[in-house]
Every structure is written in structure tokens, then in C-alpha cells.
Scaffold this motif. Structure first.
Motif, mmCIF file in Angstrom:
data_model
loop_
_atom_site.group_PDB
_atom_site.id
_atom_site.type_symbol
_atom_site.label_atom_id
_atom_site.label_comp_id
_atom_site.label_asym_id
_atom_site.label_seq_id
_atom_site.Cartn_x
_atom_site.Cartn_y
_atom_site.Cartn_z
ATOM 1 N N MET A 136 -14.182 6.891 -6.050
ATOM 2 C CA MET A 136 -13.772 5.820 -6.944
ATOM 3 C C MET A 136 -12.269 5.932 -7.153
ATOM 4 O O MET A 136 -11.768 6.993 -7.482
ATOM 5 C CB MET A 136 -14.516 5.942 -8.270
ATOM 6 N N ASP A 137 -11.579 4.817 -7.005
ATOM 7 C CA ASP A 137 -10.135 4.816 -7.183
ATOM 8 C C ASP A 137 -9.757 4.082 -8.474
ATOM 9 O O ASP A 137 -10.615 3.644 -9.240
ATOM 10 C CB ASP A 137 -9.429 4.225 -5.967
ATOM 11 N N GLU A 138 -8.456 3.955 -8.691
ATOM 12 C CA GLU A 138 -7.967 3.333 -9.932
ATOM 13 C C GLU A 138 -8.368 1.863 -10.036
ATOM 14 O O GLU A 138 -8.626 1.367 -11.124
ATOM 15 C CB GLU A 138 -6.447 3.495 -10.040
ATOM 16 N N LYS A 139 -8.440 1.153 -8.926
ATOM 17 C CA LYS A 139 -8.874 -0.263 -8.951
ATOM 18 C C LYS A 139 -10.318 -0.350 -9.446
ATOM 19 O O LYS A 139 -10.653 -1.230 -10.238
ATOM 20 C CB LYS A 139 -8.752 -0.906 -7.566
ATOM 21 N N ASP A 140 -11.182 0.559 -8.984
ATOM 22 C CA ASP A 140 -12.574 0.583 -9.452
ATOM 23 C C ASP A 140 -12.622 0.844 -10.956
ATOM 24 O O ASP A 140 -13.368 0.188 -11.692
ATOM 25 C CB ASP A 140 -13.381 1.658 -8.729
ATOM 26 N N ARG A 141 -11.825 1.795 -11.424
ATOM 27 C CA ARG A 141 -11.807 2.095 -12.860
ATOM 28 C C ARG A 141 -11.305 0.904 -13.666
ATOM 29 O O ARG A 141 -11.802 0.626 -14.746
ATOM 30 C CB ARG A 141 -10.959 3.338 -13.129
ATOM 31 N N GLU A 142 -10.340 0.182 -13.127
ATOM 32 C CA GLU A 142 -9.826 -0.998 -13.824
ATOM 33 C C GLU A 142 -10.887 -2.097 -13.872
ATOM 34 O O GLU A 142 -11.051 -2.777 -14.890
ATOM 35 C CB GLU A 142 -8.549 -1.502 -13.153
ATOM 36 N N ILE A 143 -11.626 -2.281 -12.781
ATOM 37 C CA ILE A 143 -12.747 -3.235 -12.782
ATOM 38 C C ILE A 143 -13.733 -2.858 -13.876
ATOM 39 O O ILE A 143 -14.183 -3.715 -14.647
ATOM 40 C CB ILE A 143 -13.449 -3.268 -11.398
ATOM 41 N N LEU B 256 -20.315 0.104 -6.959
ATOM 42 C CA LEU B 256 -20.435 0.739 -8.276
ATOM 43 C C LEU B 256 -21.852 0.608 -8.829
ATOM 44 O O LEU B 256 -22.370 1.533 -9.467
ATOM 45 C CB LEU B 256 -19.417 0.141 -9.249
ATOM 46 N N GLU B 257 -22.497 -0.524 -8.597
ATOM 47 C CA GLU B 257 -23.886 -0.715 -9.038
ATOM 48 C C GLU B 257 -24.827 0.215 -8.271
ATOM 49 O O GLU B 257 -25.677 0.873 -8.877
ATOM 50 C CB GLU B 257 -24.308 -2.172 -8.837
ATOM 51 N N LYS B 258 -24.679 0.274 -6.957
ATOM 52 C CA LYS B 258 -25.553 1.130 -6.134
ATOM 53 C C LYS B 258 -25.390 2.600 -6.480
ATOM 54 O O LYS B 258 -26.353 3.365 -6.414
ATOM 55 C CB LYS B 258 -25.275 0.904 -4.653
ATOM 56 N N ALA B 259 -24.171 3.007 -6.836
ATOM 57 C CA ALA B 259 -23.906 4.403 -7.193
ATOM 58 C C ALA B 259 -24.391 4.739 -8.601
ATOM 59 O O ALA B 259 -24.355 5.901 -9.002
ATOM 60 C CB ALA B 259 -22.415 4.692 -7.073
ATOM 61 N N GLY B 260 -24.848 3.731 -9.361
ATOM 62 C CA GLY B 260 -25.310 3.979 -10.725
ATOM 63 C C GLY B 260 -24.190 4.123 -11.732
ATOM 64 O O GLY B 260 -24.426 4.513 -12.874
#
Length: 163
Positions: A1-8, A41-45
């Protein structure tokens, strides 16, 4: 997970209705890239649920919320986990946390009446093996829920205090 994922995740936590196009604009990503990231992100829970915050009092359903503190004896080999699994399965239980301090668990419970809460806590929770003590606090009024203000006193100013 990168910063873009965390921002989402931060944006969706604040408002789960933000669409992929708007998220893409905010984060300089294409809508398809946003959708792919959200799917991952959904698949990873990581992204577990989309929800609405409802002021049930305004909706005409004024139920009861209670915060229940539990003191428990942890199970050998399993600690608190199996006890938590049992408690979490009750539909009345909306939130369950292992906490520090005098009590081990904090449980948020809902019901239609105080009597229903009392019967649930005494009949279902307190009777479980390993539960040593319970304390139940009835919520009198909710001002803020999951970061959303439900009650705001407009124009209310603090009165001056003097001797």
C-alpha cells in the motif's frame, strides 16, 4: 500500500460517497486507476465496509445505546480472542474493543429500550464463561458519531463566571 492508497482511504473514511472520478481529480489518478486501487483494498480486507451515519432520533427511531465495560479472565492459549469472537457475534453488539485500564473490553450495544439492554447484558454477556464483571453506561445523548456532528447548539455562548 502506498501513499495514494492511504489518501484514498482517508477521503473515503470522511465521505464514502466520493466517486472514482472525483477521487482521481483530487489525487491526480485516472478513474480506472482509482477503481482498481479500491478493488485491491477491498480484496485485501483493508476497506471493509461503506456506511451511512444516521441520526436515528430525527428518523423517528429513538433506541438506546450503551457502553458496556467487561472484565474477563483470558483463556489459556487463546487469550482474549475467542471470548471476543463470541461477543462479536451478537447482533446487539455494534463495536467491541480490547482496551487498557480497569476493564478488558469496551462494547457498544444497541437496543430499543433500557430494559432490553439490561436483559441482553445480564442474560447473554454476563452469563458467558470468563466474564468476571460488567459495568453498563447508558448513552444519554450523542453529539458526534464517527467524526460527524449530530447536535450543535447554535448561538449558545458560555456564560461569564464571576464572584
Amino acid at each position: 500500500m502506498d501513499e495514494k492508497d492511504r489518501e484514498i482511504l482517508r477521503v473515503l473514511e470522511s465521505d464514502s460517497r466520493v466517486g472514482a472520478e472525483d477521487l482521481g481529480t483530487m489525487l491526480s489518478l485516472s478513474p480506472s486507476e482509482v477503481q482498481a486501487r479500491i478493488g485491491t483494498l477491498e480484496k485485501a480486507g483493508v476497506l471493509r465496509k461503506y456506511t451511512a451515519i444516521i441520526d436515528w432520533k430525527k428518523a423517528g427511531e429513538d433506541g438506546v445505546v450503551a457502553l458496556v465495560e467487561l472484565k474477563v479472565s483470558p483463556e489459556r492459549e487463546f487469550g482474549y480472542d475467542r471470548i471476543a469472537d463470541r461477543i462479536a457475534r451478537f447482533p446487539e453488539v455494534k463495536s467491541l474493543r480490547l482496551v487498557t485500564g480497569t476493564y478488558d473490553f469496551q462494547v457498544i450495544v444497541t437496543g430499543r429500550t433500557m430494559q432490553e439492554i439490561a436483559e441482553f447484558v445480564s442474560g447473554q454477556i454476563a452469563s458467558l464463561e470468563n466474564i468476571k464483571e460488567t459495568v453498563t453506561h447508558i448513552v444519554m445523548k450523542t453529539y458526534k458519531e464517527h467524526g460527524c456532528e449530530l447536535q450543535r447548539s447554535e448561538g449558545l455562548e458560555r456564560l461569564p463566571y464571576s464572584f
